[in-house]
Scaffold this active site. Structure first.
Site, PDB file in Angstrom:
ATOM      1  N   SER A 224      59.937  96.588  31.529  1.00 35.83           N
ATOM      2  CA  SER A 224      58.987  97.495  32.137  1.00 35.83           C
ATOM      3  C   SER A 224      57.613  96.960  32.919  1.00 35.83           C
ATOM      4  O   SER A 224      56.618  97.830  32.767  1.00 35.83           O
ATOM      5  CB  SER A 224      58.511  98.810  31.310  1.00 35.83           C
TER       6      SER A 224
ATOM      7  N   GLY B  95      62.881  93.530  35.730  1.00 39.47           N
ATOM      8  CA  GLY B  95      64.099  94.313  36.171  1.00 39.47           C
ATOM      9  C   GLY B  95      64.065  95.006  37.193  1.00 39.47           C
ATOM     10  O   GLY B  95      63.742  94.642  38.469  1.00 39.47           O
ATOM     11  N   GLY B  96      63.490  96.512  36.913  1.00 43.59           N
ATOM     12  CA  GLY B  96      63.190  97.716  37.996  1.00 43.59           C
ATOM     13  C   GLY B  96      62.485  97.087  38.986  1.00 43.59           C
ATOM     14  O   GLY B  96      62.695  97.522  40.109  1.00 43.59           O
TER      15      GLY B  96
ATOM     16  N   GLY C 228      63.772  98.855  30.616  1.00 40.77           N
ATOM     17  CA  GLY C 228      63.986  99.965  31.466  1.00 40.77           C
ATOM     18  C   GLY C 228      63.663 101.138  30.858  1.00 40.77           C
ATOM     19  O   GLY C 228      64.080 102.207  31.272  1.00 40.77           O
TER      20      GLY C 228
ATOM     21  N   ASN D 198      65.347  90.238  37.993  1.00 38.00           N
ATOM     22  CA  ASN D 198      66.758  90.258  37.492  1.00 38.00           C
ATOM     23  C   ASN D 198      67.362  91.683  38.234  1.00 38.00           C
ATOM     24  O   ASN D 198      67.057  92.622  37.526  1.00 38.00           O
ATOM     25  CB  ASN D 198      66.693  90.347  35.960  1.00 38.00           C
ATOM     26  N   TRP D 199      67.921  91.499  39.283  1.00 39.14           N
ATOM     27  CA  TRP D 199      68.374  92.575  39.939  1.00 39.14           C
ATOM     28  C   TRP D 199      69.476  93.423  39.075  1.00 39.14           C
ATOM     29  O   TRP D 199      70.055  94.343  39.553  1.00 39.14           O
ATOM     30  CB  TRP D 199      68.952  92.204  41.269  1.00 39.14           C
ATOM     31  N   LYS D 200      70.195  92.861  38.049  1.00 37.48           N
ATOM     32  CA  LYS D 200      71.255  93.380  37.157  1.00 37.48           C
ATOM     33  C   LYS D 200      72.285  94.008  38.370  1.00 37.48           C
ATOM     34  O   LYS D 200      72.383  93.199  39.399  1.00 37.48           O
ATOM     35  CB  LYS D 200      70.759  94.690  36.698  1.00 37.48           C
TER      36      LYS D 200
ATOM     37  N   HIS E  54      70.527  87.759  27.697  1.00 38.50           N
ATOM     38  CA  HIS E  54      69.658  88.847  27.962  1.00 38.50           C
ATOM     39  C   HIS E  54      70.441  90.007  26.962  1.00 38.50           C
ATOM     40  O   HIS E  54      71.416  90.011  26.562  1.00 38.50           O
ATOM     41  CB  HIS E  54      70.106  89.480  29.395  1.00 38.50           C
TER      42      HIS E  54
ATOM     43  N   GLU F   1      61.578  89.611  25.495  1.00 37.52           N
ATOM     44  CA  GLU F   1      61.779  90.892  26.002  1.00 37.52           C
ATOM     45  C   GLU F   1      62.208  91.916  24.916  1.00 37.52           C
ATOM     46  O   GLU F   1      63.249  91.897  24.479  1.00 37.52           O
ATOM     47  CB  GLU F   1      63.069  90.965  27.127  1.00 37.52           C
TER      48      GLU F   1
ATOM     49  N   GLU G 130      70.936  92.847  27.270  1.00 38.88           N
ATOM     50  CA  GLU G 130      72.074  93.832  27.609  1.00 38.88           C
ATOM     51  C   GLU G 130      73.529  93.238  27.361  1.00 38.88           C
ATOM     52  O   GLU G 130      74.467  93.753  26.953  1.00 38.88           O
ATOM     53  CB  GLU G 130      72.157  94.284  29.093  1.00 38.88           C
TER      54      GLU G 130
HETATM   55  C1  PEP Z   1      65.004  93.014  32.205  1.00 44.53           C
HETATM   56  O1  PEP Z   1      66.051  93.708  32.295  1.00 44.53           O
HETATM   57  O2  PEP Z   1      65.278  91.796  31.950  1.00 44.53           O
HETATM   58  C2  PEP Z   1      63.798  93.965  32.416  1.00 44.53           C
HETATM   59  C3  PEP Z   1      62.672  93.427  31.846  1.00 44.53           C
HETATM   60  O3  PEP Z   1      63.840  95.149  32.813  1.00 44.53           O
HETATM   61  P1  PEP Z   1      62.759  96.142  33.261  1.00 44.53           P
HETATM   62  O4  PEP Z   1      61.744  95.509  33.953  1.00 44.53           O
HETATM   63  O5  PEP Z   1      63.444  97.301  34.289  1.00 44.53           O
HETATM   64  O6  PEP Z   1      62.494  96.769  31.843  1.00 44.53           O
END
Ligand code: PEP
Length: 254
Positions: free
Chosen positions: A213, A234-235, A173, A9-11, A95, A167, A97
């Protein structure tokens, strides 16, 4: 063991040039990784370019969100048909967010899943509790509510086309990952809910990703858990080496 599914997920990150470069690095590194399903979720505006680059490659492309309506006066929104039209096969729905910042409710998530399925898009349904909810021992209640609301009126055949991503919001994050045991326990709980709402076949076939994470160091322990069928990253998906390392770990458990 199920085929693992690693999704990035590049956001709201990267420029078009950086996104294209990252995709090319992934293609080079993924040459022999057919054992695992891999998907990337760039921002809307880069989707068409990325779909074009990935034509003929074994990497899914999906959107991070979509609108639940077919078409019409919804300024700024993107429909399932539009996503399908440019070559997307997947879409992330619900998600945390979007739930927290854009007030997406379980019934909106449910409508989006139905719209995605009617456009042959495979939804990744995200569920997970906040830190306060976990501290108040409400993880199961929250996750169960998100699943019941999100899956309302769906048949077992429809649910089999879905991926669920557990999640925990406190792990997204933050660099704070659920322990493999904590994650596995919630995944087993989710699978049991699917079993009781539908049947054992559906529960066994649905893939449940962990997200929060995930990185190249913790992927092995998380993906090695019996109830974890992949990761929503994500990151660490913004760096080709980290993402490819996570995919390599997944190969061992597919
Ligand atoms: C996400 O936003 O779906 C996610 C898992 O982010 P991160 O890996 O950065 O925690």
């Amino acid at each position: 063991m199920k085929k693992q599914f690693i999704a990035g997920n590049w956001k709201m990150n990267l420029t078009l040039e950086k996104a294209k470069a990252l995709v090319k690095e992934l293609c080079n590194g993924l040459a022999d990784s057919e054992a695992v399903d891999v998907g990337i979720f760039p921002s809307f505006v880069y989707l068409k370019d990325i779909c074009d680059i990935l034509k003929g490659h074994n990497v899914f492309v999906g959107a991070q969100n979509m609108n639940m309506e077919k078409s019409g006066a919804f300024t700024g929104e993107v429909s399932g048909e539009m996503l399908r039209d440019i070559g997307c096969t997947h879409v992330i729905v619900g998600h945390s967010e979007r739930r927290a910042i854009y007030q997406e409710t379980n019934s909106m998530v449910n409508a989006k899943i139905k719209a995605a399925l009617s456009n042959d898009l495979c939804p990744i349904l995200c569920v997970g509790e906040s830190q306060e909810e976990r501290d108040a021992d409400k993880t199961r209640e929250i996750v169960e509510g998100q699943l019941s609301g999100g899956l309302e009126d769906l048949t077992s055949e429809q649910v089999e086309g879905l991926t669920i991503a557990y999640e925990p919001v406190w792990a997204i994050g933050t660099g704070k990952t659920a322990t493999p045991e904590q994650a596995n326990e919630v995944h087993a709980f989710i699978r049991n809910i699917i079993r009781s709402k539908y049947n054992d076949d559906t529960a066994q076939s649905i893939r449940i990703q962990y997200g929060g994470s995930v990185n190249s160091k913790n992927a092995k322990d998380l993906l090695g858990q019996p109830e974890i069928d992949g990761a929503l990253v994500g990151g660490a998906s913004l760096d080709s080496n980290s993402f490819l390392d996570i995919v390599s770990e997944a190969v061992k458990f597919s």
